[in-house]
Design a protein around this motif. Structure first.
Motif, PDB file in Angstrom:
ATOM      1  N   LEU A 427       0.837  -1.205   0.000  1.00 33.82           N
ATOM      2  CA  LEU A 427       0.000   0.000   0.000  1.00 33.82           C
ATOM      3  C   LEU A 427       0.872   1.256   0.000  1.00 33.82           C
ATOM      4  CD1 LEU A 427      -2.712   1.475   0.242  1.00 33.82           C
ATOM      5  CD2 LEU A 427      -2.597   1.122   2.721  1.00 33.82           C
ATOM      6  N   THR A 428       1.898   1.274   0.822  1.00 36.15           N
ATOM      7  CA  THR A 428       2.772   2.450   0.909  1.00 36.15           C
ATOM      8  C   THR A 428       3.513   2.678  -0.401  1.00 36.15           C
ATOM      9  OG1 THR A 428       3.054   2.030   3.280  1.00 36.15           O
ATOM     10  CG2 THR A 428       4.621   3.524   2.236  1.00 36.15           C
ATOM     11  N   ALA A 429       4.032   1.609  -1.001  1.00 38.44           N
ATOM     12  CA  ALA A 429       4.743   1.745  -2.272  1.00 38.44           C
ATOM     13  C   ALA A 429       3.821   2.250  -3.368  1.00 38.44           C
ATOM     14  CB  ALA A 429       5.353   0.392  -2.655  1.00 38.44           C
ATOM     15  N   GLU A 430       2.574   1.783  -3.351  1.00 33.58           N
ATOM     16  CA  GLU A 430       1.607   2.226  -4.362  1.00 33.58           C
ATOM     17  C   GLU A 430       1.316   3.716  -4.213  1.00 33.58           C
ATOM     18  OE1 GLU A 430      -3.129   1.553  -5.440  1.00 33.58           O
ATOM     19  OE2 GLU A 430      -2.070   0.102  -4.173  1.00 33.58           O
ATOM     20  N   LEU A 431       1.095   4.155  -2.982  1.00 34.63           N
ATOM     21  CA  LEU A 431       0.804   5.573  -2.750  1.00 34.63           C
ATOM     22  C   LEU A 431       1.999   6.450  -3.117  1.00 34.63           C
ATOM     23  CD1 LEU A 431      -1.055   5.276   0.681  1.00 34.63           C
ATOM     24  CD2 LEU A 431      -2.080   5.782  -1.539  1.00 34.63           C
ATOM     25  N   ALA A 432       3.203   6.006  -2.782  1.00 35.16           N
ATOM     26  CA  ALA A 432       4.398   6.779  -3.138  1.00 35.16           C
ATOM     27  C   ALA A 432       4.573   6.840  -4.648  1.00 35.16           C
ATOM     28  CB  ALA A 432       5.630   6.170  -2.473  1.00 35.16           C
ATOM     29  N   GLY A 433       4.216   5.757  -5.348  1.00 42.39           N
ATOM     30  CA  GLY A 433       4.351   5.743  -6.792  1.00 42.39           C
ATOM     31  C   GLY A 433       3.469   6.753  -7.485  1.00 42.39           C
ATOM     32  N   VAL A 434       2.329   7.093  -6.886  1.00 37.61           N
ATOM     33  CA  VAL A 434       1.441   8.095  -7.476  1.00 37.61           C
ATOM     34  C   VAL A 434       2.170   9.429  -7.612  1.00 37.61           C
ATOM     35  CG1 VAL A 434      -0.723   9.355  -7.156  1.00 37.61           C
ATOM     36  CG2 VAL A 434      -0.608   6.925  -6.580  1.00 37.61           C
ATOM     37  N   PHE A 435       3.117   9.693  -6.707  1.00 31.66           N
ATOM     38  CA  PHE A 435       3.825  10.976  -6.703  1.00 31.66           C
ATOM     39  C   PHE A 435       5.050  10.976  -7.620  1.00 31.66           C
ATOM     40  CE2 PHE A 435       1.310  11.618  -2.983  1.00 31.66           C
ATOM     41  CZ  PHE A 435       1.214  12.996  -2.805  1.00 31.66           C
ATOM     42  N   ARG A 436       5.387   9.848  -8.205  1.00 35.27           N
ATOM     43  CA  ARG A 436       6.650   9.773  -8.929  1.00 35.27           C
ATOM     44  C   ARG A 436       6.725  10.783 -10.071  1.00 35.27           C
ATOM     45  NH1 ARG A 436      10.722   6.528  -8.725  1.00 35.27           N
ATOM     46  NH2 ARG A 436       9.607   5.050  -7.368  1.00 35.27           N
ATOM     47  N   ALA A 437       5.660  10.870 -10.863  1.00 39.84           N
ATOM     48  CA  ALA A 437       5.695  11.783 -12.011  1.00 39.84           C
ATOM     49  C   ALA A 437       5.887  13.227 -11.558  1.00 39.84           C
ATOM     50  CB  ALA A 437       4.413  11.642 -12.823  1.00 39.84           C
ATOM     51  N   ALA A 438       5.182  13.625 -10.478  1.00 36.81           N
ATOM     52  CA  ALA A 438       5.309  14.999  -9.988  1.00 36.81           C
ATOM     53  C   ALA A 438       6.705  15.252  -9.444  1.00 36.81           C
ATOM     54  CB  ALA A 438       4.260  15.269  -8.913  1.00 36.81           C
ATOM     55  N   VAL A 439       7.255  14.289  -8.714  1.00 36.94           N
ATOM     56  CA  VAL A 439       8.586  14.469  -8.137  1.00 36.94           C
ATOM     57  C   VAL A 439       9.627  14.587  -9.244  1.00 36.94           C
ATOM     58  CG1 VAL A 439      10.369  13.357  -6.734  1.00 36.94           C
ATOM     59  CG2 VAL A 439       7.988  13.316  -5.987  1.00 36.94           C
ATOM     60  N   GLU A 440       9.542  13.738 -10.243  1.00 37.49           N
ATOM     61  CA  GLU A 440      10.524  13.790 -11.330  1.00 37.49           C
ATOM     62  C   GLU A 440      10.351  15.047 -12.169  1.00 37.49           C
ATOM     63  OE1 GLU A 440       9.997  10.098 -13.344  1.00 37.49           O
ATOM     64  OE2 GLU A 440      11.097   8.929 -11.831  1.00 37.49           O
ATOM     65  N   ARG A 441       9.109  15.521 -12.310  1.00 35.97           N
ATOM     66  CA  ARG A 441       8.890  16.772 -13.046  1.00 35.97           C
ATOM     67  C   ARG A 441       9.542  17.949 -12.324  1.00 35.97           C
ATOM     68  NH1 ARG A 441       3.061  18.926 -15.339  1.00 35.97           N
ATOM     69  NH2 ARG A 441       3.841  20.855 -16.272  1.00 35.97           N
ATOM     70  N   ALA A 442       9.635  17.840 -10.986  1.00 37.49           N
ATOM     71  CA  ALA A 442      10.281  18.892 -10.206  1.00 37.49           C
ATOM     72  C   ALA A 442      11.793  18.778 -10.245  1.00 37.49           C
ATOM     73  CB  ALA A 442       9.802  18.837  -8.758  1.00 37.49           C
ATOM     74  N   GLY A 443      12.318  17.769 -10.962  1.00 41.69           N
ATOM     75  CA  GLY A 443      13.757  17.603 -11.051  1.00 41.69           C
ATOM     76  C   GLY A 443      14.353  16.896  -9.853  1.00 41.69           C
ATOM     77  N   LEU A 444      13.527  16.192  -9.085  1.00 37.20           N
ATOM     78  CA  LEU A 444      13.981  15.488  -7.890  1.00 37.20           C
ATOM     79  C   LEU A 444      13.992  13.983  -8.150  1.00 37.20           C
ATOM     80  CD1 LEU A 444      11.822  17.420  -5.265  1.00 37.20           C
ATOM     81  CD2 LEU A 444      14.162  17.935  -5.979  1.00 37.20           C
ATOM     82  N   THR A 445      14.600  13.260  -7.240  1.00 40.22           N
ATOM     83  CA  THR A 445      14.632  11.803  -7.307  1.00 40.22           C
ATOM     84  C   THR A 445      13.752  11.241  -6.200  1.00 40.22           C
ATOM     85  OG1 THR A 445      16.897  11.832  -8.149  1.00 40.22           O
ATOM     86  CG2 THR A 445      16.108   9.762  -7.196  1.00 40.22           C
ATOM     87  N   LEU A 446      12.871  10.302  -6.564  1.00 42.00           N
ATOM     88  CA  LEU A 446      12.023   9.636  -5.567  1.00 42.00           C
ATOM     89  C   LEU A 446      12.564   8.231  -5.335  1.00 42.00           C
ATOM     90  CD1 LEU A 446       9.491   9.551  -3.783  1.00 42.00           C
ATOM     91  CD2 LEU A 446       8.223   8.684  -5.766  1.00 42.00           C
ATOM     92  N   GLU A 447      12.953   7.950  -4.100  1.00 41.94           N
ATOM     93  CA  GLU A 447      13.448   6.627  -3.721  1.00 41.94           C
ATOM     94  C   GLU A 447      12.430   5.979  -2.796  1.00 41.94           C
ATOM     95  OE1 GLU A 447      17.215   7.159  -1.923  1.00 41.94           O
ATOM     96  OE2 GLU A 447      18.154   8.078  -3.697  1.00 41.94           O
ATOM     97  N   VAL A 448      12.011   4.784  -3.147  1.00 42.24           N
ATOM     98  CA  VAL A 448      11.007   4.066  -2.365  1.00 42.24           C
ATOM     99  C   VAL A 448      11.597   2.727  -1.956  1.00 42.24           C
ATOM    100  CG1 VAL A 448       8.686   3.111  -2.315  1.00 42.24           C
ATOM    101  CG2 VAL A 448       9.149   5.198  -3.627  1.00 42.24           C
ATOM    102  N   SER A 449      11.638   2.486  -0.654  1.00 45.38           N
ATOM    103  CA  SER A 449      12.142   1.225  -0.118  1.00 45.38           C
ATOM    104  C   SER A 449      11.117   0.681   0.870  1.00 45.38           C
ATOM    105  CB  SER A 449      13.502   1.433   0.561  1.00 45.38           C
ATOM    106  OG  SER A 449      13.941   0.226   1.163  1.00 45.38           O
TER     107      SER A 449
END
Length: 945
Positions: A427-449
């Motif tokens: 569930l947590t990984a799925e919710l974090a994945g929803v933000f991936r496009a926005a985070v990468e558009r901001a020029g940041l890196t999203l790391e999910v463990s």
């Protein structure tokens, strides 16, 4: 022959001399010459001691004692010398007899500390305490024939310790945990347990102009019947004076005699009647008005000496302190209850309003969604863009409503956790994945463990989604470079969710308040200034609702780390079964949709006018407008709206970018939001007005902050206009046109001034104020842009001297003073009354008709002047003159009408004006307002052609 007797008593002090003169032959001991050697030795020892000693000799218990002992028996000395102790201490003999007789019979000495003894040594039956030793006294043959008594009085020690215990017991009750009446009752209960020092007591408290008895000792109610229930201090009456209550209420301690006549009360160790009482003021913070009165009885067995008086004073102070604490506690409790009730009402209001919002939002979102997905009637590109804007913002509004509803439920204690067994890592990984496009558009890196946990977790999926969504949204908002890392791990005790970022960080002073509702870190750099301030508070409350907690560590310039902990004990609670709740992921998607708006950067090039708008013939066509707003949809909407008028629009996201654009390419007008990151709208206006090159640049402020304070703040900084969201499109366009026109009309006059800033600085300080209530005048010119000279008090002439105003140049622009008034300069003084507007219109119309002024222009000016007159009548508070002065000047191609009052400014209620007065005046003329301590002057100008 008398020599031996004299020698026996030598060195015995005053008592020895009395014994030497005493005719011992008349006593049972007989002549001194016949005394045995053992008696002589005992007498010498007694007289030589400085410790109180008493020798009882023979069957008659004849008394021989020293100076120290004589002080103990008071008035009984010197008659006691040689006399029978059973007569001298008759009142105390029942206590002493067993001890003396035991020593005589057994020949064994005894020791009794703090022996209570009744004495009548000072004219009353006294309570006294002695530490006493009785030892056998033997004759020459070794037979016990008497008793040697060694004693010391410990009355003050025993009574003092007893009184200290009472004061200590009272101090324990002064913790302020009960109300005043309950505290008074508890104090009286403690006093009732110490009848030897306080036979009776009553506490009276001040209640307005009366004293009210709140507590009284005496379980049989006889005390209460003998004492007044209440005393009216304005007319106390004889019973109150008899008890000394009125004098004590004024701060004077008052002794009360003849108590036994009004209150027959046995007291003390010997049940003697109470004869005296004291009425003592209970001290308060106000020395002139005591808190109340303590009426305390005096023990009949103790003299009212200085020590007893001091005890009563301490008693009154202790009771007063306890009652003051109780009163403060009671007031604080009322404040807390009032705040709790206010909080409950506010929470219920939020809940009710949030529920009410859902219906119209459903009816907004439903049709918008249908329009966007209707394949049978597809929207044009322009209409689709408009509908998508509406759908995005309606969805954002629904998210805000849901957050408020959740928070209000948490505050009211009505929120619940519908725990379900879930794979928390997935569930947590799925919710974090929803933000991936926005985070990468901001020029940041999203790391999910989020590795799988050893066992399922019982948690409410909806609450967990809100926790993860708020933490990720917060991280994205305040992180500009680096990464955001989401980890989920566990140990034997708990499950931990960690959201760490490399953002701006949080100062240590802000960390303790970070999870408080509505708290926002001031001055923090962010991608957007939008937000409610409840996101992290919601995370905190939801984490606690799930049985866990949240903590944060942060360092400015390094980043922040939020950790949500969930103990396994909470994760193993009973879980509900059944179908999952609909809408999983909706909150996360809505948050990402909002975040995408933060990341939408405006085009570098200005947006050119719409060639199909048909505005090419407008004299303002091609005007350059700089738009500053951090909301992407608002920028897009305003850009479409303004380019449709034939204007060129350059959009930026904050005040800092706006300043940079203005310095590189000066626009015709700045349209700015107030709440923006980096540099807000008010700071932008302040910096523009401080720069001589942009001091005259028109600035129109847009804000969601409604109310007179916000508008006055913006206008006082030098903004030309202030418009509250939501606004009407036509009104915004009209205000922009008016501001640009006024700026262009002023340009020649301003150019004629050699040094405008210097002249403006020489003018007396004046503040701009709204022309209409609630909605300030959108046409108020900044003081630095329109230099003024305000006459000092007393310089204004009487009604027949208005011609002098032209010489003073009241509110005249430099460069026009020589021409204005050439054709007409006339003035009137009207009473400050609602009926004056009609008289003013008649006089002004008569003056202008003679100049053949265009009828339309005349009616416009009369309408605007009437509104200014109504403002002057309704706004002026405490006027120094109950009048309004009106002046009309014509010349140099201008008509100017000035309306002046002589009172301080007061905003009218919205119900009176509805915020339209300013619009009326600005629609028909160029309006300025200057308010000083002497009054407020509004000028309305209109060109003749």
């Amino acid at each position: 022959m008398t020599r031996p007797s004299t020698d026996l008593f030598l060195g015995g002090g005053d008592t020895g001399r009395l014994m030497a003169r005493l005719d011992w032959a008349d006593t049972p001991l007989g002549p001194v010459g016949g005394w045995p050697q053992s008696l002589r030795a005992a007498v010498r020892m007694v007289l030589a001691s400085r410790y109180p000693m008493l020798l009882l000799w023979g069957e008659s218990y004849s008394q021989l004692y020293n100076d120290a002992y004589s002080a103990l028996i008071g008035d009984k000395h010197p008659a006691a010398l040689g006399d029978d102790v059973r007569v001298t201490l008759a009142e105390g003999w029942p206590v002493l007899a067993p001890l003396i007789e035991e020593a005589m019979a057994t020949g064994v000495a005894s020791w009794v500390p703090a022996l209570q003894l009744l004495l009548e040594r000072a004219g009353y039956r006294e309570e006294a305490y002695f530490s006493v030793s009785h030892a056998p006294a033997r004759d020459d043959d070794g037979h016990t024939v008497g008793v040697l008594t060694v004693c010391s009085e410990v009355t003050q020690q025993v009574v003092g310790e007893r009184r200290l215990r009472l004061l200590r017991d009272l101090s324990v009750l002064g913790d302020g945990r009960t109300d005043v009446d309950a505290t008074a009752a508890r104090l009286i209960d403690v006093i009732d347990g110490h009848p030897l020092d306080v036979p009776f007591a009553a506490i009276y408290l001040r209640d307005g102009t009366a004293l009210r008895r709140v507590a009284c000792t005496g379980g049989d109610h006889r005390h209460a019947r003998a004492l007044p229930d209440a005393v009216e201090l304005t007319d106390p009456g004889p019973p109150a004076y008899a008890w000394g209550l009125p004098d004590a209420a004024e701060g004077r301690a008052t002794p009360v005699s003849d108590v036994a006549d009004r209150l027959p009360l046995p007291a003390g160790p010997w049940n003697d009647p109470v004869r005296t009482a004291l009425a003592l003021p209970l001290p308060s913070a106000d020395e002139d008005q005591p808190l109340g009165v303590l009426l305390a009885g005096v023990s009949p067995s103790r003299g009212l000496d200085e020590a007893y008086h001091s005890f009563h004073q301490l008693l009154a102070q202790q009771i007063s302190a306890a009652l003051r604490n109780a009163r403060e506690y009671e007031e604080e409790r009322r404040r807390v209850e009032a705040m709790a009730e206010l909080d409950r009402v506010k929470t219920d209001f939020f809940a009710n309003v949030s529920h009410e919002f859902r219906t119209p939002l459903t009816l907004i979102l439903g049709p918008l969604t249908d329009a966007l997905t209707d394949a049978t009637a597809p929207l044009t590109a322009v209409q689709r863009e408009r509908v998508e804007t509406g759908w995005r913002n309606a969805t954002r509004l629904l998210t805000l409503v849901n957050s408020l509803l959740t928070f209000s439920s948490l505050e009211a204690g009505r929120a619940r956790s519908d725990a379900r067994m879930v794979d928390l890592a997935a569930l947590t990984a799925e919710l974090a994945g929803v933000f991936r496009a926005a985070v990468e558009r901001a020029g940041l890196t999203l790391e999910v463990s989020c590795p799988p946990l050893p066992r399922p977790v019982a948690v409410d999926p909806v609450n967990w989604e809100r926790i993860v969504t708020n933490l990720l949204s917060n991280a994205l908002k305040y992180t500009f470079i680096g990464r955001i890392r989401v980890t989920l791990d566990s140990d034997d005790e708990e499950v931990r969710l960690t959201v760490a970022d490399t953002g701006i960080g949080i100062a240590e002073r802000d960390l303790p308040k970070l999870f408080e509702r509505f708290h926002r870190v001031r001055g923090a750099r962010s991608r957007s200034h939008e937000g409610t301030g409840i996101g992290l508070a919601l995370v905190h409350e939801l984490a606690r609702l799930e049985g866990g907690d949240v903590r944060v560590t942060s360092q400015v310039g390094v980043g922040s780390r939020f950790t949500v902990t969930l103990p396994w004990s909470a994760a193993h609670r009973a879980a509900i079964t059944g179908p999952a709740v609909d809408g999983r992921g909706d909150a996360a998607r809505a948050a990402v949709e909002e975040a995408m708006g933060w990341l939408t950067e405006p085009d570098d090039a200005p947006t050119e006018p719409d060639p199909t708008s048909g505005a090419a013939t407008d004299e303002l066509a091609g005007a350059r407008i700089l738009l500053a707003d951090d909301n992407a949809d608002m920028r897009a909407y305003l850009t479409r709206l303004l380019t449709g008028q034939g204007w060129r629009v350059r959009a930026v996201t904050d005040g800092r970018q706006a300043l940079d654009e203005i310095r590189s390419d000066l626009p015709d007008l700045v349209l700015t939001d107030v709440m923006m990151p980096v540099l807000d709208g008010f700071d932008l206006v302040r910096r523009l007005r401080a720069d001589p090159t942009t001091r005259a640049l028109p600035v129109l402020v847009l804000s969601a902050r409604a109310g007179g304070d916000a508008s006055v703040e913006g206008l006082s900084l030098g903004a030309d206009d202030y418009l509250v969201k939501p606004f009407a499109t036509a009104e915004l366009i009209a205000r922009i046109r008016a501001s640009i026109r006024r700026s262009r009309d002023r340009s020649p006059a301003v150019a004629a001034v050699d040094d405008p800033p210097t002249v403006a600085a020489a003018a007396p300080p004046a503040r701009t104020a709204p022309v209409g209530p609630g909605t300030p005048s959108p046409a108020v010119d900044p003081v630095a842009d329109a230099p003024v000279v305000v006459p000092a008090p007393g310089e204004l002439g009487e009604p027949d001297e208005l011609g002098e105003l032209g010489e003073l140049g009241e509110l005249g622009e430099l460069g026009e003073l020589g021409e204005l008034g050439d054709l007409l300069d006339v003035g009137w003084t009207f009473p400050s009354a609602p009926t004056s507007a009609a008289a003013m219109r008649r006089d002004v119309r008569g003056a202008l008709v003679e100049l053949d002024v265009d009828p339309d222009v005349l009616e416009d000016l009369l309408l605007a002047a009437s509104e200014a007159m109504n403002n002057a009548v309704e706004h002026a508070q405490r006027p120094s003159r109950p009048e309004v002065r009106v002046r009309v000047q014509v010349g140099g191609g201008l008509i100017r009408i000035s309306v002046r009052d002589f009172g301080t400014w007061r905003d009218r209620r919205p119900a009176i004006d509805r915020g339209r007065g300013a619009l009326l005046m600005n629609a028909y003329g160029d309006v300025r307002l200057v308010s000083t301590a002497e009054g407020t002057t509004v000028t309305i100008e209109r060109r003749l052609a």
